[in-house]
Design a protein around this motif. Structure first.
Motif, PDB file in Angstrom:
ATOM      1  N   ALA A   1       3.619 127.181  45.681  1.00 46.96           N
ATOM      2  CA  ALA A   1       3.583 128.550  45.332  1.00 46.96           C
ATOM      3  C   ALA A   1       4.132 129.645  46.328  1.00 46.96           C
ATOM      4  O   ALA A   1       4.356 129.272  47.440  1.00 46.96           O
ATOM      5  N   VAL A   2       4.598 130.630  45.749  1.00 46.03           N
ATOM      6  CA  VAL A   2       5.419 131.526  46.444  1.00 46.03           C
ATOM      7  C   VAL A   2       4.384 132.547  46.760  1.00 46.03           C
ATOM      8  O   VAL A   2       3.890 133.509  45.981  1.00 46.03           O
ATOM      9  N   LEU A   3       3.957 132.835  48.266  1.00 43.15           N
ATOM     10  CA  LEU A   3       3.143 133.678  48.394  1.00 43.15           C
ATOM     11  C   LEU A   3       3.642 135.122  48.925  1.00 43.15           C
ATOM     12  O   LEU A   3       2.799 136.054  48.998  1.00 43.15           O
ATOM     13  N   ASP A   4       4.896 135.183  49.368  1.00 37.67           N
ATOM     14  CA  ASP A   4       5.317 136.649  49.376  1.00 37.67           C
ATOM     15  C   ASP A   4       7.101 136.516  49.252  1.00 37.67           C
ATOM     16  O   ASP A   4       7.516 135.296  49.459  1.00 37.67           O
ATOM     17  N   GLU A   5       7.391 137.644  49.051  1.00 38.41           N
ATOM     18  CA  GLU A   5       8.872 137.767  48.885  1.00 38.41           C
ATOM     19  C   GLU A   5       9.490 139.131  49.151  1.00 38.41           C
ATOM     20  O   GLU A   5       8.963 140.023  48.873  1.00 38.41           O
ATOM     21  N   GLN A   6      10.518 139.149  49.898  1.00 34.83           N
ATOM     22  CA  GLN A   6      11.139 140.374  50.507  1.00 34.83           C
ATOM     23  C   GLN A   6      12.889 140.253  50.120  1.00 34.83           C
ATOM     24  O   GLN A   6      13.293 139.275  50.299  1.00 34.83           O
ATOM     25  N   ALA A   7      13.268 141.386  49.327  1.00 38.71           N
ATOM     26  CA  ALA A   7      14.815 141.440  49.150  1.00 38.71           C
ATOM     27  C   ALA A   7      15.270 142.205  50.316  1.00 38.71           C
ATOM     28  O   ALA A   7      14.814 143.451  50.387  1.00 38.71           O
ATOM     29  N   THR A   8      16.177 141.824  51.133  1.00 37.19           N
ATOM     30  CA  THR A   8      16.908 142.685  52.077  1.00 37.19           C
ATOM     31  C   THR A   8      18.354 142.932  51.894  1.00 37.19           C
ATOM     32  O   THR A   8      19.122 141.834  51.865  1.00 37.19           O
TER      33      THR A   8
END
Length: 768
Positions: free
Chosen positions: A277-284
Motif C-alpha cells: 500500500a502507498v500511504l502518501d506521495e509527494q513530488a518535489t
C-alpha cells in the motif's frame, strides 16, 4: 481500538488515494464587516456575497486621504472581513486525516470549523494549516462550515500595502493516518560537481494511527526529461503517535545543473509505503546546483563567479492588489529578465509559494525574507508585526524555512529589514542569533543575512555584530559597505537594497567582493507614498508594468544583448522628468532638449531628421551619452554599433493629433482559471501610428465571449480611479485592462473606445 475496527481502517487506507488535494478556492461567502456569530454552523449567510479566493477586498475600495491605513497602506480601506464555506466529505474520509491549508490570510486570522475554533495567525504573510480530523461531519447531506475572520482594523499596520482577506490559495488535503508531515519532505543537494551530485532526502513520517508499524520511504529521482535516474528505499519502524525522519542519499551522475540561464529541474518522487500500500506521495521539483558566497570574490553558482543583479519586489501587483494571479507574476518576471535582472528579494515578507515555483522555472535567484520589524515599531506602521514578534517569530520563521527550503532559486535568507531594535547590546545580538540558528537548524545549506540599517549608528561594524552574520547585508551607502569589507576582508558582503544611481552600480561592477545588489524597486508598489500619491514610484517599471526610463538605463548596464534607448528631459532646458518621446507638451516654449542615450554598445550616433548630431563612444564608467539638441519636429534616432556594425537602434517621433486606440497583448491565448490573466494595453496614436503621450483620454474597455475585464490601470501614482472598473484615463498616452477567461474554448474579443477616436479591438483565443 478493537481489532476489527483496526483492520477496517487499514483496508480503507489501502483502497483510498495516498494523498488527495482539493482546491478550496471557489464558493466562499464573504461579508465586509464584523459578524461575531458567523463562526457558528447555523449562522445565516444567505445575503453575503459569493466570492472566489484568492480575494483582496481592500483593492476594490476607494482611495481616501483619511483612511486609517494612511501613507503606508496607500489610503485604501481596512477593517474586518468574514468568509464562510460549506462543504461535504465522503464517508470514506472518516478513517483519514483531513487538513486545510492556507497560503496566507491578511491579517490576524481566526479559523473555525463547525463552530469550533481551530486557531489564529497574526502574520498575514505566513502559510499555515489546521488539522480538521475529529471535528468533521461525513456522508451525504452532512454539511461542514469553515469560517474565517480576517482583521486588519488596527492601523497603521504596515509601511506598505498589505491587502485584506483570504488573498492566497486554500486547499483541503486528505491523508492516511500515517503520512508525511507538512513540508516534511526536504530535498537538498549538499555535494554538486559536473561529474556527480548527491541528492539528500529527509522525510518526516508522522504516525497518527493507533498502532506502530514498519514503513518504507521510497524516492525516485527523475531527470528533466522524466526518465528515471535512480530509486532508493529506506525502512524503519515508527511508533504510534511519533514522528521519525528517514534519510536517504542518491548519487546523480553528470547532473544537468540548475542555473539562471538554464533553470533545468529534476523531480524527486517520494512515497511512503507499508507492504503493497502507498500511504502518501509527494513530488518535489529539484534543482541540482552549488551556490556559495566567498569573502574575496562574492557569489558563485556551479563554479561560475556571478554577480547577483537583483530587485526588491513587494507582494502586490498594482490594480490586482495582493491577490495576484501567477500569470501576472510571470509577466513581471519576464520583463525583469529583459532588463538583465537575475535575482529577487522578497521585500519584506514571505511570498506566495507559487511565486517561488515560478522563480525556479525561470531561473531567478531569491533572497527569501521574513520580517520588516522585530519588536521596535516603524513610522507609518506602528501597529504592525512588532506587536507579535516576541510570541510568533519562531512559528513564522519555522514555517517559512520548512515551506521554502526545497526551492533551488533561494540562495540566501534574510531575517529582517532595517530593523530598529538596538543591535548594540546583548539582547540585539541574541534576537539575531536565535533566528539565524533556527534557519541553520531547518536548512543548513543556505546562509543567513539581514538588511542592516545605518550601520554607522548601530555600531554593528565595530561591536562584532557583523561577524555573527553569514553574509553582511546593508541597505544603501554602498561606499560604507565597501569600507566595511576592506577593513575586514573576511566579511562576505551584499547590497540588500540599493538606489538606481550610477555610483551604486559601479560599487558592484568594480568590486569583486561585492556579491550583488537589490534595487529599490523592480516595480512601483502600492503604499509608502504621500497624498495625493498612492504608490511608491521608484521602480524600473511602473505599477501597471510599463517601462520607465530607469528600466532603460538599468538595461544598458545589466543586459547582455545590445541595448540603445533615447530619452529627453520633459521640459525645456533640462527641467522635468526623463521621458521617452519626442512630443513636447508645449511646442512654442520647448527648444532646448537635453537628450540622453542609454546603451551598452561601443558607439552611438544620434540623428535628427536624418542629420547626424555626432557619434560618441561608450564611457568607461557606463554613464549615459548626452547631447544638447535644438528641438525640431520629426524623428530623433539613435544608432548603436559594435565594432563598426549596427546592432541596435531606437527612435522617437513627434506625434500629431490623437486619432485612434491600438490594443496589444503579450498573451494572445488565454486559458480559464484564476491564475490565468492577459494584460491588454491600449495606446492612443495619431493617424500614422505614432504614440500620443500628452493629454488624457477616457478609455472604456469591454469584453465579449468567454471572458471579462477584471481590472484596469494606467500606472499614474496620483490617480485615484477605481481599479475594478471598465473605464480608465490614459497616462502618458496609455492604459491597460486585465482580462480573465470565464470558460474554455471560443474567442474573447476586447474592445477599447474613447470619444472622438477610432476604437481598438483585439481577439484572444480562449484555450480549451
Amino acid at each position: 481500538m478493537p481489532v476489527g475496527l483496526v483492520l477496517s481502517v487499514l483496508a480503507a487506507q489501502a483502497q483510498a488515494p495516498a494523498r488527495t488535494v482539493t482546491a478550496f478556492d471557489a464558493d466562499w461567502r464573504f461579508l465586509q464587516q464584523d459578524a461575531p456569530a458567523a463562526a457558528q454552523i447555523a449562522f445565516d449567510d444567505a445575503k453575503w456575497t459569493t466570492v472566489a479566493v484568492p480575494h483582496d477586498w481592500s483593492i476594490a475600495g476607494t482611495y481616501d486621504q483619511a483612511a486609517p491605513t494612511g501613507r503606508g497602506g496607500g489610503y485604501l480601506p481596512s477593517g474586518v472581513g468574514w468568509y464562510r464555506k460549506q462543504f461535504m466529505l465522503p464517508e470514506t474520509d472518516r478513517a483519514r486525516r483531513v487538513m486545510v491549508e492556507f497560503d496566507g490570510v491578511m491579517a490576524n486570522s481566526e479559523v473555525w470549523l463547525n463552530g469550533q475554533q481551530l486557531g489564529q495567525r497574526p502574520y498575514g504573510y505566513s502559510s499555515f494549516a489546521y488539522d480538521l480530523t475529529g471535528k468533521l461531519n461525513y456522508g451525504p447531506g452532512q454539511a461542514n462550515v469553515l469560517a474565517v475572520r480576517a482583521d486588519n482594523s488596527v492601523q497603521p499596520a504596515s509601511r506598505y500595502y498589505t491587502g485584506a482577506g483570504i488573498y492566497r490559495h486554500v486547499r483541503l488535503v486528505s491523508l492516511s493516518q500515517v503520512h508525511f508531515a507538512q513540508w516534511g519532505v526536504y530535498v537538498a543537494t549538499p555535494q554538486v560537481s559536473a561529474a556527480q551530485a548527491t541528492v539528500r532526502v529527509q522525510a518526516e513520517v508522522m504516525n497518527q494511527a493507533a498502532q506502530a508499524g514498519t514503513y518504507v520511504v521510497e524516492t525516485t529521482v527523475l531527470d528533466p526529461a522524466g526518465k528515471v535516474v535512480k530509486t532508493t528505499q529506506t525502512s524503519q519502524p515508527v511508533a504510534a503517535g511519533s514522528t521519525v525522519v528517514f534519510t536517504q542519499e542518491i548519487a546523480v551522475p553528470k547532473p544537468q545543473r540548475w542555473g539562471v540561464r538554464q533553470p533545468v529541474l529534476y523531480k524527486a518522487i517520494t512515497r511512503l509505503r507499508q507492504a503493497n500500500a502507498v500511504l502518501d506521495e509527494q513530488a518535489t521539483p529539484l534543482g541540482i546546483r552549488e551556490a556559495k558566497f566567498e569573502a574575496a570574490t562574492g557569489f558563485w553558482l556551479n563554479g561560475e563567479n556571478l554577480k547577483i543583479k537583483g530587485v526588491c519586489l513587494h507582494h502586490d501587483a498594482g490594480a490586482l492588489g495582493a491577490a495576484v494571479p501567477l500569470a501576472a507574476w510571470e509577466r513581471r518576471l519576464n520583463l525583469l529578465k529583459q532588463v538583465g535582472v537575475n535575482a529577487i528579494r522578497t521585500a519584506h515578507n514571505p511570498v506566495a509559494p507559487e511565486f517561488l515555483d515560478l522563480c525556479d522555472r525561470l531561473g531567478f535567484l531569491v533572497l527569501d525574507e521574513t520580517f520588516d520589524t522585530w519588536t521596535a515599531a516603524k513610522n507609518n506602521g506602528e501597529q504592525g508585526y512588532n506587536r507579535f514578534f516576541t510570541e510568533w517569530w519562531r512559528a513564522d520563521t519555522r514555517d517559512l524555512v520548512r515551506r521554502d527550503r526545497n526551492h533551488p532559486s533561494i540562495v540566501l535568507y534574510s531575517v529582517g529589514n532595517e530593523i530598529h531594535d538596538n543591535l548594540n547590546d546583548a539582547a540585539g545580538f541574541q534576537k539575531y542569533k536565535e533566528q539565524q540558528d533556527m534557519v541553520h537548524q531547518l536548512d543548513p545549506t543556505r546562509p543567513v543575512t539581514m538588511a542592516l540599517f545605518r550601520p554607522g549608528q548601530s555600531k554593528v561594524y565595530e561591536n562584532g555584530f557583523a561577524e555573527t552574520m553569514d553574509v553582511v547585508g546593508q541597505n544603501y551607502r554602498e561606499n560604507e559597505l565597501v569600507a566595511a569589507h576592506e577593513a575586514k576582508p573576511a566579511r562576505k558582503v551584499i547590497g540588500t537594497e540599493n538606489t538606481h544611481v550610477l555610483s551604486a552600480w559601479l560599487a558592484l561592477r568594480d568590486k569583486p567582493f561585492m556579491a550583488g545588489q537589490f534595487l529599490w524597486t523592480g516595480f512601483d508598489y502600492l503604499g509608502e507614498a504621500d497624498w495625493p500619491e498612492t504608490t511608491n514610484n521608484q521602480g524600473l517599471f511602473d505599477r501597471a508594468g510599463f517601462w520607465r526610463p530607469l528600466g532603460y538605463q538599468r538595461q544598458s548596464w545589466w543586459a547582455t544583448q545590445p541595448v540603445v534607448h533615447v530619452v529627453r528631459r520633459e521640459e525645456n532646458a533640462g527641467a522635468g522628468a526623463w521621458v521617452a518621446n519626442w512630443t513636447p507638451t508645449d511646442f512654442d516654449t520647448y527648444d532646448d532638449a537635453k537628450v540622453q542615450v542609454y546603451s551598452n554598445c561601443d558607439e552611438v550616433e544620434l540623428f535628427l531628421n536624418g542629420k547626424s548630431l555626432g557619434a560618441k563612444p561608450k564611457p568607461a564608467d557606463d554613464s549615459p551619452r548626452a547631447w544638447d539638441v535644438t528641438f525640431a519636429k520629426g524623428t530623433l534616432r539613435a544608432v548603436a554599433r559594435n565594432k563598426g556594425k549596427e546592432v541596435a537602434a531606437d527612435e522617437l517621433r513627434t506625434a500629431g493629433a490623437p486619432a485612434k486606440v491600438v490594443l496589444s497583448t503579450e498573451r494572445p491565448t488565454l486559458a480559464p482559471g484564476w491564475d490565468e490573466v492577459a494584460y491588454i494595453t491600449a495606446r492612443v496614436v495619431d493617424a500614422n501610428g505614432v504614440p500620443c503621450p500628452n493629454g488624457t483620454q477616457q478609455i472604456t474597455f469591454s469584453a465579449s465571449g468567454p471572458g471579462r475585464v477584471i481590472a484596469v490601470d494606467n500606472g499614474d501614482v496620483r490617480s485615484h480611479e477605481a481599479y475594478q472598473a471598465s473605464v480608465r484615463a490614459t497616462y502618458l498616452g496609455q492604459c491597460l485592462a486585465i482580462v480573465r477567461a470565464s470558460a474554455p474554448g471560443g474567442s474573447i474579443t476586447v474592445q477599447a473606445t474613447a470619444p472622438g477616436l477610432a476604437p481598438g479591438s483585439l481577439t484572444l483565443a480562449a484555450a480549451k
